[in-house]
Motif scaffolding. Sequence first.
Motif, short mmCIF file in Angstrom:
data_model
loop_
_atom_site.label_atom_id
_atom_site.label_comp_id
_atom_site.label_asym_id
_atom_site.label_seq_id
_atom_site.Cartn_x
_atom_site.Cartn_y
_atom_site.Cartn_z
N GLU A 178 1.55 0.78 -8.11
CA GLU A 178 0.48 1.57 -8.71
C GLU A 178 0.07 2.72 -7.80
OE1 GLU A 178 -2.80 -0.89 -9.85
OE2 GLU A 178 -1.52 -2.37 -10.84
N CYS A 179 0.02 2.44 -6.50
CA CYS A 179 -0.35 3.49 -5.54
C CYS A 179 0.71 4.60 -5.52
CB CYS A 179 -0.51 2.90 -4.15
SG CYS A 179 -1.95 1.83 -3.95
N TYR A 180 1.97 4.20 -5.48
CA TYR A 180 3.05 5.19 -5.50
C TYR A 180 3.02 6.00 -6.79
CZ TYR A 180 5.40 3.28 -1.35
OH TYR A 180 5.73 2.90 -0.06
N GLU A 181 2.73 5.31 -7.88
CA GLU A 181 2.69 6.00 -9.17
C GLU A 181 1.59 7.06 -9.18
OE1 GLU A 181 2.63 4.93 -13.96
OE2 GLU A 181 2.49 3.32 -12.47
N GLU A 182 0.43 6.71 -8.64
CA GLU A 182 -0.67 7.67 -8.58
C GLU A 182 -0.36 8.83 -7.65
OE1 GLU A 182 -4.68 6.36 -8.33
OE2 GLU A 182 -4.32 4.51 -9.44
N LYS A 183 0.48 8.59 -6.66
CA LYS A 183 0.88 9.65 -5.75
C LYS A 183 2.10 10.43 -6.26
CE LYS A 183 1.07 8.53 -1.35
NZ LYS A 183 0.18 9.57 -0.75
N LYS A 184 2.49 10.14 -7.51
CA LYS A 184 3.63 10.80 -8.15
C LYS A 184 4.95 10.52 -7.44
CE LYS A 184 0.50 12.69 -10.78
NZ LYS A 184 0.22 12.11 -12.12
N MET A 185 5.03 9.39 -6.77
CA MET A 185 6.26 8.97 -6.08
C MET A 185 6.98 7.99 -7.00
SD MET A 185 4.52 8.56 -2.30
CE MET A 185 6.02 8.07 -1.44
N LYS A 191 10.77 0.99 -7.62
CA LYS A 191 11.31 -0.04 -6.74
C LYS A 191 10.27 -1.14 -6.48
CE LYS A 191 14.63 2.96 -4.36
NZ LYS A 191 15.00 3.62 -3.08
N ALA A 192 9.02 -0.72 -6.28
CA ALA A 192 7.97 -1.71 -6.03
C ALA A 192 7.74 -2.59 -7.26
CB ALA A 192 6.67 -1.00 -5.64
N TYR A 193 7.70 -1.97 -8.43
CA TYR A 193 7.52 -2.75 -9.66
C TYR A 193 8.70 -3.69 -9.90
CZ TYR A 193 3.64 0.31 -11.08
OH TYR A 193 2.44 1.00 -11.17
N GLU A 194 9.90 -3.22 -9.59
CA GLU A 194 11.09 -4.05 -9.78
C GLU A 194 11.04 -5.28 -8.87
OE1 GLU A 194 14.15 -1.24 -9.01
OE2 GLU A 194 14.11 -0.39 -11.05
#
Length: 216
Positions: A178-185, A191-194
Motif C-alpha cells: 500500500e505504501c509503495y502504491e501511494e508512492k507510485k512505485m 511484488k509486496a502484494y504478491e
Amino acid sequence: MFTQMVDDILLQIGVVLLVVVTFLFIYNVPQRVLATLRLRLHSKSAIQSKRHFVLGAQLLDQARSSSSDAASLFKQALDHADKAIALEPKDAAAHILKALALDAQGFKTSALDAIDVALSPLCRKSLVDAERGDALFKRAEIKMSMNRSRRVDSVVGDLTAAVELSPENANAFCLLGECYEEKKMTEQAKKAYEEALKLRPRFAAAKEALDRLGSS
C-alpha cells in the motif's frame, strides 16, 4: 511456601495462555510475543510481571469482543500492562501490550510512544528477530492510522525491516504494498502484494490490489 506459590502461578499462566494464543492470532498482535514469556524463575518480580502480562492480554481480548464494558476492560488491561512494566521495565512484551491497549482506545500518540519503548535499545534485546519484525509492523500500522498521507515515507523503513525480520507476516507485506502504491512505485507494490498473497492465498486485500494494478 514460595515453591508452591510459583507452581500455582505457573498453572494459572498455562491455562490462560490458551486464550492469549487465540487473541494474538486473531488481532495480529506480534504473534511470537508469547516467546517473551520466558519463565525466569530467578526472580519473584519476573513471575509477577508475566502474570500481569497474561491477565492484561486476556482482558484486552475480552474488551475487543465486548460492547457493554469494553472501556472498563481496556483500562484494566492497560493497568496490568503498567504493573508488568513496573516490575520488568526491560521486557518489550509488556510495552507492546500497553501500546495495544492504548491503540484500541484511540490514544494513538501514547500507543506510538509505548511501541517506541519496546523497540528501544532498553527493551529490544528481549525480542527475537521475528518478534521485533512484528513490532515494527505494528508501529507502522499505528503511524499510518494517525495520518496516512504524511506517514507513508516514515513507515517504509519500518515495514522493509519488518518483512526481513518476520518474513511470514502477510499483513506487513500488504501494508508495504500500500505504501509503495501511494508512492507510485507500482512494480515494488506488486511484488509486496504478491508476497502477501503467497503467504495467505485468500488475502482479499492483496488480491484486490493486484487486480487493480493489472497484475498478470
